[in-house]
Every structure is written in structure tokens, then in C-alpha cells.
Write a protein that holds these residues in place. Structure first.
Motif, mmCIF file in Angstrom:
data_model
loop_
_atom_site.group_PDB
_atom_site.id
_atom_site.type_symbol
_atom_site.label_atom_id
_atom_site.label_comp_id
_atom_site.label_asym_id
_atom_site.label_seq_id
_atom_site.Cartn_x
_atom_site.Cartn_y
_atom_site.Cartn_z
ATOM 1 N N VAL A 176 0.839 -1.210 0.000
ATOM 2 C CA VAL A 176 0.000 0.000 0.000
ATOM 3 C C VAL A 176 0.869 1.253 0.000
ATOM 4 C CG1 VAL A 176 -1.727 1.314 1.287
ATOM 5 C CG2 VAL A 176 -1.918 -1.175 1.113
ATOM 6 N N MET A 177 1.869 1.281 0.857
ATOM 7 C CA MET A 177 2.715 2.469 0.925
ATOM 8 C C MET A 177 3.573 2.622 -0.327
ATOM 9 S SD MET A 177 2.057 4.279 3.456
ATOM 10 C CE MET A 177 1.312 4.311 5.087
ATOM 11 N N GLY A 178 3.803 1.516 -1.016
ATOM 12 C CA GLY A 178 4.582 1.585 -2.254
ATOM 13 C C GLY A 178 3.812 2.143 -3.426
ATOM 14 N N ASN A 179 2.501 2.257 -3.293
ATOM 15 C CA ASN A 179 1.672 2.852 -4.342
ATOM 16 C C ASN A 179 1.726 4.368 -4.197
ATOM 17 O OD1 ASN A 179 -0.413 3.789 -6.027
ATOM 18 N ND2 ASN A 179 -1.630 1.939 -5.694
ATOM 19 N N GLU A 180 2.291 5.040 -5.174
ATOM 20 C CA GLU A 180 2.530 6.482 -5.065
ATOM 21 C C GLU A 180 1.325 7.325 -5.453
ATOM 22 O OE1 GLU A 180 5.973 7.385 -7.344
ATOM 23 O OE2 GLU A 180 7.341 6.218 -6.067
ATOM 24 N N SER A 181 0.241 6.700 -5.843
ATOM 25 C CA SER A 181 -0.956 7.452 -6.226
ATOM 26 C C SER A 181 -1.549 8.152 -5.005
ATOM 27 C CB SER A 181 -2.001 6.516 -6.836
ATOM 28 O OG SER A 181 -3.206 7.219 -7.077
ATOM 29 N N SER A 182 -2.149 9.299 -5.227
ATOM 30 C CA SER A 182 -2.871 10.016 -4.175
ATOM 31 C C SER A 182 -4.357 10.126 -4.510
ATOM 32 C CB SER A 182 -2.280 11.417 -3.985
ATOM 33 O OG SER A 182 -2.357 12.166 -5.207
ATOM 34 N N ASP A 183 -4.794 9.324 -5.472
ATOM 35 C CA ASP A 183 -6.184 9.333 -5.918
ATOM 36 C C ASP A 183 -6.955 8.204 -5.228
ATOM 37 O OD1 ASP A 183 -8.626 9.240 -7.234
ATOM 38 O OD2 ASP A 183 -7.761 9.575 -9.226
ATOM 39 N N TRP A 184 -7.987 8.561 -4.485
ATOM 40 C CA TRP A 184 -8.785 7.565 -3.764
ATOM 41 C C TRP A 184 -9.377 6.524 -4.705
ATOM 42 C CZ3 TRP A 184 -9.891 4.743 0.078
ATOM 43 C CH2 TRP A 184 -11.139 4.140 0.225
ATOM 44 N N ASN A 185 -9.774 6.921 -5.876
ATOM 45 C CA ASN A 185 -10.389 5.975 -6.819
ATOM 46 C C ASN A 185 -9.438 4.837 -7.181
ATOM 47 O OD1 ASN A 185 -12.846 7.379 -6.989
ATOM 48 N ND2 ASN A 185 -11.994 8.796 -8.510
ATOM 49 N N ASP A 186 -8.142 5.133 -7.254
ATOM 50 C CA ASP A 186 -7.166 4.079 -7.563
ATOM 51 C C ASP A 186 -7.128 3.027 -6.454
ATOM 52 O OD1 ASP A 186 -6.532 5.409 -9.874
ATOM 53 O OD2 ASP A 186 -4.758 6.408 -9.047
ATOM 54 N N PHE A 187 -7.162 3.472 -5.225
ATOM 55 C CA PHE A 187 -7.108 2.538 -4.094
ATOM 56 C C PHE A 187 -8.443 1.819 -3.912
ATOM 57 C CE2 PHE A 187 -3.480 5.188 -3.350
ATOM 58 C CZ PHE A 187 -2.545 4.331 -2.773
ATOM 59 N N GLN A 188 -9.530 2.545 -4.143
ATOM 60 C CA GLN A 188 -10.848 1.924 -4.012
ATOM 61 C C GLN A 188 -11.009 0.782 -5.012
ATOM 62 O OE1 GLN A 188 -14.234 4.405 -5.035
ATOM 63 N NE2 GLN A 188 -15.483 3.433 -3.446
ATOM 64 N N ALA A 189 -10.503 0.968 -6.215
ATOM 65 C CA ALA A 189 -10.636 -0.046 -7.264
ATOM 66 C C ALA A 189 -9.937 -1.347 -6.881
ATOM 67 C CB ALA A 189 -10.068 0.486 -8.575
ATOM 68 N N VAL A 190 -8.846 -1.235 -6.115
ATOM 69 C CA VAL A 190 -8.070 -2.418 -5.743
ATOM 70 C C VAL A 190 -8.518 -3.001 -4.408
ATOM 71 C CG1 VAL A 190 -5.761 -3.272 -5.173
ATOM 72 C CG2 VAL A 190 -6.067 -1.610 -7.030
ATOM 73 N N TYR A 191 -8.696 -2.136 -3.407
ATOM 74 C CA TYR A 191 -8.843 -2.630 -2.043
ATOM 75 C C TYR A 191 -10.287 -2.808 -1.581
ATOM 76 C CZ TYR A 191 -3.861 -2.077 -1.827
ATOM 77 O OH TYR A 191 -2.513 -2.221 -2.088
ATOM 78 N N ASN A 192 -11.238 -2.272 -2.290
ATOM 79 C CA ASN A 192 -12.636 -2.518 -1.936
ATOM 80 C C ASN A 192 -12.940 -4.011 -2.008
ATOM 81 O OD1 ASN A 192 -15.341 -1.886 -1.250
ATOM 82 N ND2 ASN A 192 -15.909 -1.985 -3.405
#
Length: 401
Positions: A176-192
Motif C-alpha cells: 500500500v505504501m509503495g503505491n505512489e498514487s494520491s487518488d482515492w479511486n485508484d485505491f478503491q478499485a483495488v482494495y474494496n
């Protein structure tokens, strides 16, 4: 000792428990000198704010964050399986800095554990979303990690761990910390989906274990009535093992009188849909068990009478029931839907529910007993007032019991 001495004078001598949690425990290899120290602290008589204890530690580079609770509040949190309190009971020894207060009568429940995990899981997901949208992706990422870590803890409990592997989510942290994106949609797509899959896997694991326990216990039921069925079930293990299993798999409540080594089982059907088809609930709900490694008393309060032993059971069926039926009709004494029988030095004691607790009922029933030549003493009590483990009125200590 250094931490306790840094506390205000009116608190330092009342500290019972100290637990190190947070990054210093979950990710010690990733901690830097500036990483916060997070503690849960249990303090006798503490009535301040949860975050109202502030140590004075000059020269400290890192912040020290203390969440403080009174022993009463801590007990409530542990017994209700609030996740952050529950995990403190399963920490590795190096993170338990002090533990003088042990919550009495705590028994682990898978059902309540899952509820606690799911509560924290939703909190973490909601916090992650808000942090991202408020422009703070670092703390958003931390909450994603927390949520997944808590569900990993849940699976460890299902597998029967006695000490949590608190570093189990290190690979999640790196991902998670290695993902440099700051866009919530990017994380939601993976971790939801990862959150949902982990939650369903945890619930399913608990469902399977509960079903296996019900099947295992049902297999031992050979009796033709509640007393024989209860004895069949109790014969499969020691009292403490059975009580622990009932709490673990069926989310039972157990009230214990440690002086008399007497335990009462209560089963809440709403805790688990599986209980609706459970064949032994009727003989276990309200069950009294005496003993640690041995079982010498069985009693039940519910649809069946409250019976202390087989002699009392035989007496109740042969003498008390006919007496109740006859005397109720003849004497017109109101009797509740339950009664209790115990035997002490050959004399039987019968406790009946009645709306006439201090009226003429006792004398009239006693007269009926003498007429029938029964060596019995009757006492009329209000069911909601009585503490059955001591046979006394809890709310009316000065009245006749």
C-alpha cells in the motif's frame, strides 16, 4: 517504570495495565526514532477523557499517545469484544508492559470477535476515504492497512491462536505504501474487493466452525428428556471446556459464582441464525453447571424446572408437580410458570414464582406440605429479582426469600 513515573502524581500509583500497540508493535522493523509510541492503559478509578493522560518525558523525539480506561470501562470493552481491547489479551509478551488486572470471567466468542472486527473494518475504510478526499493520502493508506490487518487477526483467532502474529500485515504495508498514487479511486478499485473478500472469508470460517461444533455436540445427545440430554452433552468434556466452547461457538453468556464454582449458561438465539435449528438449545439454555474438571450438578431454568440433582428431579416429578396442581386448584395460590427444587441434608427446598411474595402464600403452601407429609420448605420469589446462584433476592435484600 520510566513511563509510569512520567505520569501525573494522582495517576501513577493506580496504573494496572499497559499495552504497547500501533506501529511500534505491528511494524517494529519499519519504525524510526520519531515513530509514535501508542499505549492502552488501565487505571483504577480513572474517570477522565480517553486521551486525557499526558506523560512528561523530556528529551523524547517521538510522541507518546496514551488511551486510558478505568478497570470497569476496560472490562466492558473486553467482554463486548471491542477489537482494540480484545487484541491486547493476545499480544506477544514483549508488548505487554504491565498487566495486573485480568478481566474476570472472560471467555472468547467467535461471533462477537467477528462483530468487533467488522466494526473496525468499516471505520478504517470510512477514515481512509475521508483522509484521501481531505488531501492526506498517507493516513488514508494507513487506515487501509489497519483494516486488512484486523481481518488477518480475525483469521488467526479462528485458527485458535493464543498469541497474535502482530506483524502479519507487513507485506500489505509495503504494497500500500509503495503505491505512489494520491487518488482515492485508484485505491478503491483495488482494495474494496480485498476488504470484501477478507470479510466474507472470515465470516465463512466462523460459520463452518460453528456448524462443526453443533454437529459434534448433537452426536452425543442420547437422552429422552432435558436432564438426560444435558448429561449426555456434559459427558463429552470438562465443565470449563464446555463453557469455553459454548461461548466460543454459540456466543453464550456465562454467569459465574467463583466461590461456589457454579456457572449459569444463557443462550441468545439472536446471536446466531444457526441456533434456530440447534437440537440441544432447549436443554442448555439456562443450564447450571458446577465444577471445574468434574460435573456434579445439572440444573435448568426455562421451559423445564430448575433441578439441582437427580434426587431432586425425581422428587419434583413424583411429589412436587402433583402438589402444585392440587394445591393451586384448592388453595387458589397464584404460581408462576417456573419452580426450583434443591436438596440440603435430605430436606427439599422449593422456590416458586408468585405475585404474592409477602402475603399468605408461604403459610398456606406450608400447611399443604404438612397435610401431605412432605418434608419441604416453600419460598415465593419474584423471578426477576432472584439471584439463583445464591438463592437470595438481589433487589430486595431485606424481604423474606
Amino acid at each position: 517504570e520510566k513511563l509510569i513515573n512520567s505520569l501525573p502524581d494522582n495517576i501513577k500509583h493506580r496504573v494496572r495495565n499497559i499495552y504497547l500497540v500501533g506501529s511500534r508493535a505491528w511494524l517494529p522493523e519499519r519504525a524510526s526514532p520519531s515513530t509514535d509510541y501508542d499505549f492502552f492503559m488501565v487505571i483504577d478509578g480513572y474517570d477522565g477523557e480517553e486521551h486525557g493522560v499526558h506523560p512528561n518525558l523530556p528529551g523524547m523525539v517521538a510522541n507518546v499517545d496514551i488511551s486510558a480506561y478505568s478497570t470497569q470501562k476496560w472490562r466492558q470493552r473486553v467482554l463486548s469484544h471491542e477489537l482494540l481491547a480484545l487484541l491486547c489479551l493476545y499480544l506477544p509478551k514483549e508488548y505487554v508492559w504491565k498487566e495486573d488486572y485480568i478481566v474476570p470471567n472472560f471467555r472468547f466468542s467467535l461471533k462477537r470477535m467477528v462483530r468487533g472486527v467488522m466494526t473496525e473494518r468499516w471505520k478504517c475504510w470510512d477514515k481512509a476515504r475521508r483522509f484521501f478526499r481531505d488531501g492526506d493520502p498517507y493516513f488514508g493508506k494507513k487506515n487501509i492497512i489497519h483494516g486488512l490487518r484486523y481481518m488477518m487477526f480475525g483469521m488467526q483467532w479462528v485458527e485458535g491462536c493464543e498469541t497474535l502474529n502482530v506483524g502479519c500485515a507487513t507485506h500489505v504495508y509495503d504494497e500500500v505504501m509503495g503505491n505512489e498514487s494520491s487518488d482515492w479511486n485508484d485505491f478503491q478499485a483495488v482494495y474494496n474487493k480485498k476488504f470484501s473478500d477478507a470479510a466474507e472469508a472470515l465470516k465463512e470460517a466462523v460459520r463452518v466452525q460453528t456448524a462443526q461444533f453443533i454437529e459434534r455436540v448433537s452426536h452425543h445427545m442420547k437422552g429422552s428428556n432435558w436432564l438426560e440430554e444435558a448429561n449426555s452433552i456434559l459427558s463429552i468434556s470438562s465443565a470449563e471446556t464446555l463453557l469455553s466452547d459454548l461461548c466460543k461457538y454459540l456466543a453464550c453468556d456465562v454467569e459465574s459464582d467463583t466461590e461456589q464454582n457454579l456457572h449459569r449458561v444463557r443462550i441468545d438465539r439472536s446471536e446466531s441464525p444457526a441456533l434456530e435449528k440447534c437440537p440441544f438449545i432447549s436443554c442448555l439454555n439456562g443450564l447450571f453447571i458446577r465444577g471445574g474438571d468434574t460435573l456434579d450438578i445439572v440444573a435448568s431454568l426455562g421451559p423445564a424446572p430448575f433441578i439441582f440433582d437427580e434426587a431432586a428431579a425425581a422428587f419434583a416429578s413424583q411429589r412436587v408437580l402433583p402438589l402444585l396442581e392440587t394445591a393451586t386448584a384448592v388453595l387458589r395460590v397464584p404460581v408462576g410458570p417456573w419452580y426450583a427444587v434443591s436438596c440440603d441434608s435430605g430436606r427439599f427446598h422449593v422456590y416458586c414464582g408468585s405475585g404474592d411474595i409477602l402475603g399468605e402464600s408461604t403459610e398456606r403452601w406450608q400447611a399443604a406440605c404438612e397435610q401431605h407429609k412432605l418434608n419441604v420448605r416453600f419460598a415465593f420469589v419474584k423471578p426477576l429479582c432472584v439471584t439463583f446462584t445464591r438463592n437470595r433476592l438481589a433487589d430486595e435484600p431485606n424481604s423474606r426469600a
